[in-house]
Scaffold this motif. Sequence first.
Motif, mmCIF file in Angstrom:
data_model
loop_
_atom_site.group_PDB
_atom_site.id
_atom_site.type_symbol
_atom_site.label_atom_id
_atom_site.label_comp_id
_atom_site.label_asym_id
_atom_site.label_seq_id
_atom_site.Cartn_x
_atom_site.Cartn_y
_atom_site.Cartn_z
ATOM 1 N N GLU A 39 0.823 -1.217 0.000
ATOM 2 C CA GLU A 39 0.000 0.000 0.000
ATOM 3 C C GLU A 39 0.856 1.267 0.000
ATOM 4 N N ALA A 40 2.065 1.177 0.571
ATOM 5 C CA ALA A 40 2.972 2.337 0.531
ATOM 6 C C ALA A 40 3.428 2.569 -0.903
ATOM 7 N N ILE A 41 3.663 1.487 -1.622
ATOM 8 C CA ILE A 41 4.048 1.606 -3.030
ATOM 9 C C ILE A 41 2.926 2.266 -3.824
ATOM 10 N N ARG A 42 1.707 1.784 -3.600
ATOM 11 C CA ARG A 42 0.574 2.334 -4.345
ATOM 12 C C ARG A 42 0.351 3.808 -4.030
ATOM 13 N N SER A 43 0.449 4.161 -2.744
ATOM 14 C CA SER A 43 0.155 5.555 -2.423
ATOM 15 C C SER A 43 1.273 6.473 -2.896
ATOM 16 N N THR A 44 2.510 6.015 -2.877
ATOM 17 C CA THR A 44 3.602 6.853 -3.393
ATOM 18 C C THR A 44 3.500 6.999 -4.910
ATOM 19 N N GLN A 50 12.886 3.239 -4.457
ATOM 20 C CA GLN A 50 14.061 3.904 -3.881
ATOM 21 C C GLN A 50 13.648 4.850 -2.765
ATOM 22 N N LYS A 51 12.602 5.609 -2.997
ATOM 23 C CA LYS A 51 12.077 6.523 -1.965
ATOM 24 C C LYS A 51 11.723 5.772 -0.695
ATOM 25 N N LEU A 52 11.172 4.577 -0.876
ATOM 26 C CA LEU A 52 10.685 3.805 0.274
ATOM 27 C C LEU A 52 11.787 2.958 0.903
ATOM 28 N N GLY A 53 13.007 3.090 0.365
ATOM 29 C CA GLY A 53 14.144 2.416 0.980
ATOM 30 C C GLY A 53 14.296 0.946 0.614
#
Length: 383
Positions: free
Chosen positions: A310-315, A361-364
């Motif tokens: 979900e972090a991928i989707r929201s980013t 990359q943003k999400l580490g």
Amino acid sequence: MQDKHMLMIPGPTPVPESVLLAMAKHPIGHRSGDFSQIIGEITENLKWLHQTQNDVLMLTASGTGAMEAGIINFLSAGDRVLVGNNGKFGERWGKISRAFGLEVEEITAEWGKPLDPEAFKTKLEADTDKSIKAVIITHSETSTGVLNDLQTINSYVKAHGEALIMVDAVTSLGAVNVPMDEWGLDMVASGSQKGYMIPPGLGFVAVGSKAWKAYETATLPKFYLDLGAYKKATDKSSSPFTPPVNLMYGLQVALEMMKAEGLEAMFTRHQRLTQATRAAVKGLGLSPFAADEVASYAVTAVMPSTVEAEAIRSTMKKEFDIALAGGQDHLKGKIFRIGHLGFVSERDVLTAIAALEATLQKLGHQGATSGAGIAAASQVFKS
Ligand SMILES: *Cc1c(COP(=O)(O)O)cnc(C)c1O
């Protein structure tokens, strides 16, 4: 930025500008000669798309309406049916069938795995008194990105000889080969917002002669979705009720675009988009949820382990204005799905992959060298 939204979900899918413009006209009378001509032309082209000489009928409904029409027109309460269930849409076939009092036997597979054709074979061979009235299959299981082996399952249905084969081809039609007449499919359901490149609102039901024979004795109640009325009207280039006139302007243009591209070229394009997306996902250190051999050409599901889906989707949404689909039911929050169905080009996949890479990359996320996703996709597109 306004108007930069990019849909990479398996429906609704992107709509070409020429289709949008075609819809931006005043509706005309649906009983007029001009509209009758449009219905006639669309109907011919729908037959081309389904590779059939049989009937293809249009309903003002989403894909599920087309599925329901398939059940209530050819079956009767108490009929025994075999339903393949390996995801959200196979499960839906079971729910519709039960809602109408059919006797449902499910052949299941874990979500992300394909249906086992041999399980159908066993059931069908054991049915010596021919009590199974229909085998009901989702071809491309959109919830997991799995393509079921319709051709093999259908061969066992043909060996049985009595049962109808009913297919949800909502995310396979236009993306992979579904030759209705060559395979002898009895009912094929689809919906406008998937491979058709037009907005939601139309359902399609293709009906073969064996299904029409079953129609004569089927006793489930029906009115709006009585396909006999649709056939009668379609034969006269008409429709039984008011159709979505503007959506059909769009469909007329979309079908012309498909014909200009050609069936083989459409299938090849979807295959390349699928291969490139899967290669890129692997290049990024992630794994596609379904195995290569059973990959749907409409959608690639991915279960990330190092970063929340979900972090991928929201980013992706927030930073790049790209919509990806999430998981359904128990896969909610666990997978994300990249749609590559319909009006999607290689450029779209490269854009989505580049954005996915930047997102990771943003999400580490670690585990991929910079540019590995694009490199893998380019490798596929190079050939
Ligand atoms: C989208 C879809 C449907 C139909 O869903 P609606 O929301 O009713 O249009 C049915 N089957 C599959 C496999 C789908 O992807």
